[in-house]
Structure formats: C-alpha cells, structure tokens
Design a protein around this motif. Structure first.
Motif, PDB file in Angstrom:
ATOM      1  N   GLU A 183       0.845  -1.191   0.000  1.00  0.00           N
ATOM      2  CA  GLU A 183       0.000   0.000   0.000  1.00  0.00           C
ATOM      3  C   GLU A 183       0.882   1.242   0.000  1.00  0.00           C
ATOM      4  N   TYR A 184       0.440   2.257  -0.696  1.00  0.00           N
ATOM      5  CA  TYR A 184       1.155   3.525  -0.720  1.00  0.00           C
ATOM      6  C   TYR A 184       0.131   4.646  -0.817  1.00  0.00           C
ATOM      7  N   GLU A 205       3.695   4.061 -12.844  1.00  0.00           N
ATOM      8  CA  GLU A 205       5.002   4.663 -12.546  1.00  0.00           C
ATOM      9  C   GLU A 205       5.033   5.191 -11.124  1.00  0.00           C
ATOM     10  N   GLU A 206       3.916   5.738 -10.671  1.00  0.00           N
ATOM     11  CA  GLU A 206       3.826   6.207  -9.294  1.00  0.00           C
ATOM     12  C   GLU A 206       4.053   5.042  -8.335  1.00  0.00           C
ATOM     13  N   ALA A 207       3.420   3.899  -8.609  1.00  0.00           N
ATOM     14  CA  ALA A 207       3.581   2.724  -7.755  1.00  0.00           C
ATOM     15  C   ALA A 207       5.040   2.279  -7.739  1.00  0.00           C
ATOM     16  N   ALA A 208       5.664   2.209  -8.914  1.00  0.00           N
ATOM     17  CA  ALA A 208       7.067   1.783  -8.991  1.00  0.00           C
ATOM     18  C   ALA A 208       7.967   2.719  -8.190  1.00  0.00           C
ATOM     19  N   ASN A 209       7.766   4.019  -8.346  1.00  0.00           N
ATOM     20  CA  ASN A 209       8.588   4.995  -7.627  1.00  0.00           C
ATOM     21  C   ASN A 209       8.394   4.913  -6.121  1.00  0.00           C
ATOM     22  N   LEU A 210       7.146   4.891  -5.680  1.00  0.00           N
ATOM     23  CA  LEU A 210       6.870   4.912  -4.245  1.00  0.00           C
ATOM     24  C   LEU A 210       7.200   3.593  -3.556  1.00  0.00           C
ATOM     25  N   LEU A 211       7.135   2.498  -4.299  1.00  0.00           N
ATOM     26  CA  LEU A 211       7.475   1.194  -3.716  1.00  0.00           C
ATOM     27  C   LEU A 211       8.935   0.833  -3.963  1.00  0.00           C
ATOM     28  N   PRO A 259      10.220  -0.233 -12.793  1.00  0.00           N
ATOM     29  CA  PRO A 259       8.981  -0.129 -13.565  1.00  0.00           C
ATOM     30  C   PRO A 259       8.813  -1.274 -14.567  1.00  0.00           C
ATOM     31  N   ASN A 260       9.878  -2.047 -14.785  1.00  0.00           N
ATOM     32  CA  ASN A 260       9.772  -3.225 -15.649  1.00  0.00           C
ATOM     33  C   ASN A 260       9.067  -4.379 -14.942  1.00  0.00           C
ATOM     34  N   GLN A 261       9.007  -4.307 -13.602  1.00  0.00           N
ATOM     35  CA  GLN A 261       8.420  -5.378 -12.798  1.00  0.00           C
ATOM     36  C   GLN A 261       6.996  -5.043 -12.344  1.00  0.00           C
ATOM     37  N   VAL A 262       6.567  -3.806 -12.617  1.00  0.00           N
ATOM     38  CA  VAL A 262       5.206  -3.368 -12.297  1.00  0.00           C
ATOM     39  C   VAL A 262       4.413  -3.378 -13.606  1.00  0.00           C
ATOM     40  N   LEU A 300      -2.788   0.579  -4.118  1.00  0.00           N
ATOM     41  CA  LEU A 300      -2.655  -0.778  -3.601  1.00  0.00           C
ATOM     42  C   LEU A 300      -2.201  -1.710  -4.726  1.00  0.00           C
ATOM     43  N   GLU A 301      -1.046  -2.334  -4.528  1.00  0.00           N
ATOM     44  CA  GLU A 301      -0.492  -3.275  -5.500  1.00  0.00           C
ATOM     45  C   GLU A 301      -0.431  -4.652  -4.854  1.00  0.00           C
TER      46      GLU A 301
END
Length: 156
Positions: free
Chosen positions: A19-20, A31-37, A41-44, A134-135
């Motif tokens: 969660e973020y 991209e937001e999820a990748a940055n914050l987590l 970004p290749n894995q999101v 939420l990812e």
C-alpha cells in the motif's frame, strides 16, 4: 478488501500487498507505484482493456508500466483483426474497477487475457490490487493461471 485480494485468497496463492499513498495529481498510476514502492517499472504491470474494432469484444492486455502496448501484437495474440483501447466507461463497467485501479484479478466479467512475456523473467511481479494505491505482488505463473492468460510479446 477488494475483489482482487478476495480472488487471490480464494485461489490460495501466495501474495503480498503493498500500500502507498496515492497522489491524485499523478499522471501515471503504474510509474507512481514503482517509484513509491522503490521497484523497477519493468516489474510493475499495468492492466489495460482493449476492444476488437469489428465486434467490440473486450480483452485484457497486461504490460510493464515502462512500456506502451503494441495494439497490433495484442490483437494478433487474441485473434482480433484489429484492436483499439477500450472506452474507459466500458472498461470500468466490465471490470468493476475504476481507471488507475483496474486489477487483472477479480473482474466482474471473465475476459480473454494476454500478458507480456517479459513477466515470466521475474520471480514476482506487481499488478493493481483493485484500487489506486494498492499493489499485489505475486508470481507470474499464478497470474497466468488465475487469468488463463496467454503470454506473448505485446510491448511497443
């Protein structure tokens, strides 16, 4: 939780929720999820809905957030003559999720799925868990099994 998390629980797969705090001004949810987590970004992976241009049949295409979708490749993988991005309202109606929170898991309608083959090069991947901020992290093989997805190179 969300229908996506419920689907993962029901299937008995191993997963981790991340969660973020979502910024409503963010232009790219993935991209937001990748940055914050703090993950590549290749894995999101982002969940996109496409429509066959002749029949309007919907399908799901899942690609890394670091790439765009190659509509021609996705259409070919799904046996569509041609495809375009689905109407956002139709995407939300078919999945039961809002844009930016569309998960491949727990969708209202069972749609054909195609997952970019790059997912299989990772031990785990991240996809939306059904709401912005939420990812869900799971193995590519579990995602493929749960969604009955084909794996093909569909990146642009």
């Amino acid at each position: 939780m969300t229908p996506a998390v419920d689907a993962a629980k029901k299937a008995g797969i191993l997963y981790t929720l991340h969660e973020y705090s979502h910024d409503s001004q963010a232009s790219s949810y993935g991209e937001e999820a990748a940055n914050l987590l703090d993950i590549s970004p290749n894995q999101v992976f982002k969940t996109l809905l496409i429509a066959a241009t002749d029949s309007k049949q919907l399908a799901v295409a899942i690609v890394p957030v670091s790439n765009q979708l190659n509509l021609k490749s996705a259409a070919k993988a799904l046996s569509f003559k041609k495809a375009s991005m689905a109407d956002p309202t139709e995407a939300e109606k078919a999945t039961g999720y809002i844009l930016g929170g569309i998960s491949p898991l727990g969708q209202k309608k069972r749609l054909p799925f195609v997952l970019d083959e790059s997912a299989t090069s990772y031990e785990t991947i991240y996809v939306s868990a059904g709401k912005r901020g939420l990812e869900i992290e799971l193995t590519p093989s579990d995602l493929i099994k749960l969604c009955n997805a084909k794996t093909v190179d569909i990146k642009a």
